[in-house]
Design an enzyme around this catalytic site. Structure first.
Site, PDB file in Angstrom:
ATOM      1  N   SER A  61       0.545  -1.306  -0.237  1.00  0.00           N
ATOM      2  CA  SER A  61       0.240   0.464   0.399  1.00  0.00           C
ATOM      3  C   SER A  61       0.746   1.296   0.575  1.00  0.00           C
ATOM      4  CB  SER A  61      -0.742   0.421   1.060  1.00  0.00           C
ATOM      5  OG  SER A  61      -1.311  -1.205   1.381  1.00  0.00           O
ATOM      6  N   ASP A  97      -4.298  -2.090  -1.539  1.00  0.00           N
ATOM      7  CA  ASP A  97      -5.177  -1.710  -0.486  1.00  0.00           C
ATOM      8  C   ASP A  97      -6.429  -1.410  -1.126  1.00  0.00           C
ATOM      9  OD1 ASP A  97      -4.393   0.227   0.358  1.00  0.00           O
ATOM     10  OD2 ASP A  97      -4.096   0.502   2.442  1.00  0.00           O
ATOM     11  N   ARG A 153       7.665   6.642  -4.022  1.00  0.00           N
ATOM     12  CA  ARG A 153       7.972   6.878  -3.364  1.00  0.00           C
ATOM     13  C   ARG A 153       7.051   5.844  -1.773  1.00  0.00           C
ATOM     14  NH1 ARG A 153       3.682  10.299  -5.247  1.00  0.00           N
ATOM     15  NH2 ARG A 153       2.099   9.659  -3.818  1.00  0.00           N
TER      16      ARG A 153
END
Ligand code: GLC
Length: 532
Positions: free
Chosen positions: A156, A209, A171
């Site tokens: 996630s 997610d 990132r």
């Protein structure tokens, strides 16, 4: 008195009016469209290559691993094909040191080790079968992968996904910071560690997610039209929704099936309005951002999600404690305290430590409607080392905490409302009177009192939605998105593998398409083994 006046002033700073909501939605739609048009915009709008949602008839046994914000979950999911499933799971806290480790290997090793323990505990048959196969690998058939468990990897964080099980980390968010992993394929990083442990597991699908939540919602509560949006309001916040392929103007570099004309997009709305065109910004938001590991990034998330709400509150409380004209957690003598004691705050209180205030106490504050706020006061004592807080202290704490929570819920409506408007479903006659289904998961939406009600109130205020539109938006909890949803995508991936023509089939197809039959038979010997 001074405390009550100052509290009012602070609460007003967190006001997010109906007008603000509408300005927010307009800008959200603009940035959403920008993300569909080009890479590098603040909302990433990541294509997932998932082009269909399940209908509840899917079957099979799959593994899922969820690397979220705080915990690592490993689970196996048996999809029963009748909208139901059975789930076995284990959970481990992610050691803080691994979140900021020198190399990503340490983190991925930890995940693989947890998978190993899980399989040995819950699926020993697969494990043992696989070991036996390895021992007999010398047979002429070689090694077959019947015992291989396919795994959906719920990762996630923002990833540039280029295929169903391939994606490069863009990132880190939510306090993770391992620079070494940036730009790497996270599925390969995990598969390498799994292979080193000789586990019978194939990382078959990479799942955010939110995408898992959307899938799980569609599997468990299929309506005529399926779910539109899967959203997380937990440690972080984000949403994935179904977009028309024709609206995705940027290049899609991966392979996908275009027959549905749609694709699931992971918005990464945590980074909505990083440039702060419209997001509400108090001095406390500025301070929190400056002291975070990623200043200037995830600006929407920093105002909405569980990881940050407690910290905003803490920063506000520290400013109040520094103001000597306001007596927070301090009184002159016991006559000023309705518990006939004197209030003190211990120097080791979490209020004085960065991230030292767990957002959970904000739920206690919101829920406590007792006349003397007794529950909250006890909690302030046990959780934050405030000895004998007065009623005025608790009232100030509650008012400020609720203002921060309410702003978060109303900001959430900007994102949810924006996606609903983008879908066009409210005005599409084909969906007339149909509910617009939104699956949500995460600690905030599950445990923060009235979060969904506050969100709904703000939805009603949005132009183009209104009372009637908000009535049709059905926001339901979709638990286990990262387990069941990941399993479902692993299943899709397996079907794609099965559907993929072998090299011989592809060559035969090419030959027939080009009507080159006269060139004679394809020499099967030239087809490389690995491709068959
Ligand atoms: C962060 C991540 C995002 C995830 C969300 C919820 O915003 O960047 O990928 O979906 O948290 O966990």
């Amino acid at each position: 008195m001074a405390l009550a006046t100052e509290t009012k002033r602070l609460v007003a700073q967190f006001e997010y009016t109906d007008e603000d909501v509408n300005i927010g939605v307009k800008e959200f739609l603009r940035q959403l469209d920008e993300g569909l048009s080009k890479n590098g915009s603040s909302m990433s709008q990541i294509p997932t290559y998932v082009t269909a949602v399940p209908n509840g008839t899917e079957k099979g046994l799959y593994l899922a691993v969820d690397l979220g914000g705080t915990n690592l979950r490993v689970c196996s999911v048996r999809l029963n094909g009748d909208n139901s499933f059975n789930l076995t799971y284990s959970k481990a806290a992610i050691p803080k040191a691994l979140m900021v480790a020198k190399t990503s290997r340490e983190l991925f090793q930890f995940i693989a080790q947890n998978i190993e323990t899980f399989i040995k505990t819950h699926h020993y048959d697969h494990y043992e079968h696989h070991i036996r196969r390895r021992e007999t690998m010398s047979n002429p058939e070689g090694y077959r992968d019947e015992a291989i468990l396919r795994l959906g990897f719920t990762f996630s964080f923002p990833v540039r996904q280029v295929g169903i099980n391939k994606g490069y980390l863009i990132r880190w968010t939510k306090g993770f910071d391992i620079p070494d992993a940036i730009g790497k394929d996270v599925c390969a990083l995990l598969q390498d560690e799994i292979n080193l442990l000789h586990l019978p597991v194939k990382v078959a699908a990479l799942v955010n997610d939110t995408v898992g939540t959307l899938m799980a919602r569609s599997y468990t509560s299929p309506g005529k039209t399926g779910a539109l949006l899967g959203a997380i309001f937990g440690t972080g916040t984000n949403g994935a929704y179904i977009e028309k392929l024709s609206s995705i103007k940027k290049e899609l570099e991966g392979v996908y099936d275009d027959s549905t004309g749609e694709m699931v997009i992971n918005t990464e709305w945590g980074s909505f309005d990083n440039q702060l065109n419209v997001l509400p910004t108090t001095t406390f938001d500025v301070k929190l951002d400056l002291e975070s590991v990623n200043p200037g990034i995830q600006m929407f998330e920093k105002r909405v999600s569980g990881m940050f709400l407690g910290e905003i509150l803490r920063v506000v409380l520290v400013s109040l404690l520094q103001d000597k004209s306001v007596q927070l957690f301090h009184d002159d003598n016991s006559s000023h305290n309705d518990w006939k004691s004197t209030t003190t705050i211990a120097p080791e209180s979490g209020i004085f430590k960065k991230w030292g205030l767990d957002s959970a106490i904000m739920s206690v504050a919101a829920l406590d409607n007792t006349p003397d706020l007794g529950t909250l006061r006890q909690e302030l004592d046990s959780q934050l080392d405030v000895y004998s807080p007065s009623m005025e202290d608790a009232q100030a704490f509650k008012a400020i905490a609720c203002a921060i929570g309410r702003r978060a819920a109303r900001l959430s409506a900007v994102a949810v409302g924006g996606i609903v408007l983008q879908s066009g479903k409210l005005t599409d006659p084909a969906y007339a009177d149909q509910p617009i289904d939104v699956g949500v998961d995460g600690s905030l939406v599950e445990h923060y009192p009235h979060f969904r009600t506050m969100m709904h109130d703000a939805l009603k205020a949005i132009d183009g939605i209104g009372e009637a539109g908000a009535e049709r938006i059905r926001i339901g909890i979709a638990k286990d998105g990262s387990g069941v949803g990941a399993a479902l995508i692993a299943l899709v991936a397996q079907r794609m593998e099965e559907k993929q023509p072998t090299a011989i089939e592809s060559m035969q197809q090419v030959r027939s398409e080009l009507s080159l039959k006269n060139l004679g038979a394809i020499d099967e010997a030239v087809v490389p083994d690995a491709a068959v």
